[in-house]
Design a protein around this motif. Structure first.
Motif, short mmCIF file in Angstrom:
data_model
loop_
_atom_site.label_atom_id
_atom_site.label_comp_id
_atom_site.label_asym_id
_atom_site.label_seq_id
_atom_site.Cartn_x
_atom_site.Cartn_y
_atom_site.Cartn_z
N CYS A 1 0.77 4.23 -2.74
CA CYS A 1 0.53 5.62 -2.36
C CYS A 1 1.64 6.55 -2.84
O CYS A 1 1.38 7.71 -3.16
CB CYS A 1 0.36 5.74 -0.85
SG CYS A 1 -1.19 5.06 -0.25
N THR A 2 2.88 6.06 -2.87
CA THR A 2 3.98 6.92 -3.29
C THR A 2 4.13 6.97 -4.81
O THR A 2 4.52 8.00 -5.35
CB THR A 2 5.32 6.46 -2.69
OG1 THR A 2 5.55 5.10 -3.01
CG2 THR A 2 5.32 6.64 -1.19
N PRO B 1 1.52 5.94 -7.52
CA PRO B 1 0.28 5.36 -8.04
C PRO B 1 0.23 5.36 -9.56
O PRO B 1 0.94 6.12 -10.22
CB PRO B 1 -0.80 6.30 -7.48
CG PRO B 1 -0.11 7.61 -7.35
CD PRO B 1 1.31 7.27 -6.96
N ASN C 1 -6.36 1.72 -9.42
CA ASN C 1 -6.47 2.36 -8.11
C ASN C 1 -7.86 2.15 -7.51
O ASN C 1 -8.00 2.04 -6.29
CB ASN C 1 -6.12 3.84 -8.21
CG ASN C 1 -4.67 4.07 -8.53
OD1 ASN C 1 -3.82 3.23 -8.23
ND2 ASN C 1 -4.38 5.17 -9.17
N LEU D 1 -4.74 9.98 -1.99
CA LEU D 1 -4.89 9.17 -3.20
C LEU D 1 -6.28 8.53 -3.24
O LEU D 1 -6.98 8.61 -4.26
CB LEU D 1 -3.82 8.07 -3.25
CG LEU D 1 -4.02 6.97 -4.28
CD1 LEU D 1 -3.76 7.50 -5.68
CD2 LEU D 1 -3.12 5.80 -3.99
N THR E 1 -5.28 4.42 6.10
CA THR E 1 -4.83 4.26 4.72
C THR E 1 -5.88 4.77 3.75
O THR E 1 -5.55 5.47 2.79
CB THR E 1 -4.52 2.78 4.43
OG1 THR E 1 -3.52 2.33 5.34
CG2 THR E 1 -4.05 2.59 3.01
N HIS F 1 -6.05 8.49 3.01
CA HIS F 1 -4.94 9.08 2.25
C HIS F 1 -5.50 9.84 1.05
O HIS F 1 -6.52 9.47 0.49
CB HIS F 1 -3.99 7.98 1.79
CG HIS F 1 -2.72 8.48 1.19
ND1 HIS F 1 -2.63 8.83 -0.14
CD2 HIS F 1 -1.50 8.69 1.72
CE1 HIS F 1 -1.41 9.24 -0.39
NE2 HIS F 1 -0.70 9.15 0.72
N LYS G 1 -8.64 0.38 -3.82
CA LYS G 1 -9.56 0.96 -2.83
C LYS G 1 -10.64 -0.05 -2.48
O LYS G 1 -10.98 -0.23 -1.30
CB LYS G 1 -10.18 2.24 -3.37
CG LYS G 1 -11.09 2.93 -2.39
CD LYS G 1 -11.62 4.24 -2.94
CE LYS G 1 -12.51 4.94 -1.93
NZ LYS G 1 -12.97 6.24 -2.44
N VAL H 1 0.84 -1.20 0.00
CA VAL H 1 0.00 0.00 0.00
C VAL H 1 0.87 1.25 0.00
O VAL H 1 0.58 2.23 -0.70
CB VAL H 1 -0.97 -0.01 1.21
CG1 VAL H 1 -1.72 1.29 1.31
CG2 VAL H 1 -1.93 -1.17 1.10
N GLN H 2 1.96 1.22 0.76
CA GLN H 2 2.88 2.35 0.78
C GLN H 2 3.46 2.61 -0.62
O GLN H 2 3.57 3.75 -1.04
CB GLN H 2 4.00 2.10 1.79
CG GLN H 2 4.97 3.24 1.94
CD GLN H 2 4.31 4.48 2.51
OE1 GLN H 2 3.37 4.40 3.28
NE2 GLN H 2 4.80 5.63 2.11
#
Length: 190
Positions: free
Chosen positions: A7-8, A10, A73, A124, A119, A122, A77, A3-4
């Motif tokens: 997020c950084t 995408p 994405n 995103l 999360t 965030h 989600k 997930v990290q």
């Protein structure tokens, strides 16, 4: 970690926006806008010397912008939300039974729910809408780091949630634990 990574870095895509603007503020015109000069309704008189007799009052202008609202994405989600909903249902069942020896499980589940909630808040995921389709065949989902791990975890989670095992009643009925039968089932599944 997956997930990290998402997020950084995408998956991004172009999203086309359509705005209806006055003809004078259309800017650079493409083929579609020029076609609208000839075909659109709600027209006004053209100035003298103009090759057209009338011009439209307003035209639709298409612009493209960078967006993170992509099918990949949206799927991430959806996967995180389905994990969170399942954990919340498990927590409700544990609270309903209310056994004291399960308090450590409840605290672990609550910690996971809070982590998923953080999360999903965030930036995103606030820009990403609900999924319309599941892009299981997408090269991004299959190959890009982060996405493939989420896909694998979701597939395992979803398939195991659909597994209906009628043998569980034989092993765990009325609080008994038939170890021999349980071992046979384990060998069979293994």
């Amino acid at each position: 970690n997956a997930v990290q990574r998402i997020c950084t870095r995408p998956k991004r895509g172009w999203q086309e926006d359509v705005r209806n603007v006055p003809r004078g503020r259309a800017g650079r015109m493409g083929r579609r806008e020029v076609n609208q000069l000839a075909k659109s309704t709600r027209r006004i008189e053209a100035p003298d010397g103009h090759p057209l007799k009338t011009l439209p009052e307003r035209i639709d202008v298409r612009t493209k912008r960078d967006s993170v609202d992509t099918p990949e994405n949206r799927f991430v989600k959806h996967a995180l939300m389905s994990f969170q909903l399942t954990l919340e249902a498990m927590l409700q069942k544990l609270i309903q039974f209310g056994r004291e020896k399960d308090s450590w499980i409840r605290s672990d589940i609550q910690r996971l729910i809070d982590s998923l909630d953080e999360t999903l808040s965030h930036g995103l995921f606030r820009e990403v809408s609900k999924p319309v389709l599941l892009p299981l065949g997408s090269p991004v989902m299959q190959r890009k780091e982060g996405y493939r791990e989420i896909l694998r975890a979701w597939l395992q989670f979803d398939l195991s949630a659909r597994l209906c095992w009628r043998g569980g009643e034989d092993v765990y009925s009325a609080g008994k634990r038939d170890v021999a039968t349980l071992y046979e089932y384990w060998v069979f599944f293994r």
